[in-house]
Enzyme design. Structure first.
Site, PDB file in Angstrom:
ATOM      1  CD  GLU A  72      -2.801  -1.213   2.444  1.00 26.86           C
ATOM      2  OE1 GLU A  72      -2.771  -0.251   3.243  1.00 26.86           O
ATOM      3  OE2 GLU A  72      -3.533  -2.207   2.595  1.00 26.86           O
ATOM      4  CB  CYS A  73       4.310   1.749  -0.563  1.00 31.77           C
ATOM      5  SG  CYS A  73       5.662   2.946  -0.662  1.00 31.77           S
ATOM      6  N   GLY A  74       3.197   4.295  -2.181  1.00 30.23           N
ATOM      7  CA  GLY A  74       3.269   4.997  -3.458  1.00 30.23           C
ATOM      8  C   GLY A  74       4.288   4.363  -4.398  1.00 30.23           C
TER       9      GLY A  74
END
Length: 197
Positions: A72-74
């Site tokens: 769930e990271c950029g």
């Protein structure tokens, strides 16, 4: 005659002291130039996402890219480039080993099973993915202690800055380079290293 004996004694003492000083200097130089004993990544056995044992010693002779990942990271879209370089070079003595970690912004909250499903469904990840670990702090996994501590890796001290930091390991299991999380896996810095340029 007495003066001659005294003179001879002084000369002998001088040469003896000079010899001792040279020996001491040589010993000191040897201690300074002796390289630090390096550990290698081959000493580690870890658990993969399926709960099986993954032994790094099976990767001897290969270049290894170790990366801490998050769902769930950029930077999560880097999975796509990781998979692309893995596909391109996996038959050329290169492998990627991913370590999911929840150390940054709680961006890897899932279980091992959920992470495996996410990686497969969204990015078709086929390179080895390990069970979720911690890559910093008091509960840092031993693999990451090796990767981040010069006393263990013989190259440099580093800190995992964020998700998708890359550690490049040479064919002898030694740390060769630390690459920033924002540097894409397909960047020339990484590709040139894989290709030995």
């Amino acid at each position: 005659m007495k003066k001659l004996v005294t003179l001879f004694s002084v000369a002998a003492l001088f040469f003896s002291c000079q010899n001792q000083a040279q020996k001491k200097q040589t010993t000191t130089q040897t201690a300074i130039t002796t390289p630090m004993a390096k550990e290698t990544i081959y000493q580690f056995k870890v658990e993969d996402l399926s709960g099986d044992t993954f032994d790094f010693s099976t990767l001897k002779g290969k270049k290894i890219l170790v990366v801490n990942t998050a769902s769930e990271c950029g930077l999560t879209p880097q999975y796509e480039q990781l998979q692309a370089i893995y596909e391109k070079y996996k038959d050329k003595n290169f492998v990627i080993v991913g370590f999911p970690a929840n150390n940054f912004g709680a961006q890897e909250p899932g279980s091992n099973a959920e992470i495996a499903t996410f990686c497969q469904q969204n990015y078709g990840v086929s390179f080895p993915m390990m069970a979720k670990i911690s890559v910093k702090g008091g509960d840092m996994h031993p693999v990451y202690q090796f990767l981040t501590q010069k006393a263990k890796n013989g190259l440099e001290d580093s800190e995992v800055q964020w998700n998708f930091q890359k550690y490049l390991i040479n064919e002898n299991g030694e740390l060769a380079k630390v690459v920033s999380p924002r540097t894409l896996p397909t960047d020339a810095e990484i590709v040139n290293w894989i290709e030995g340029k």
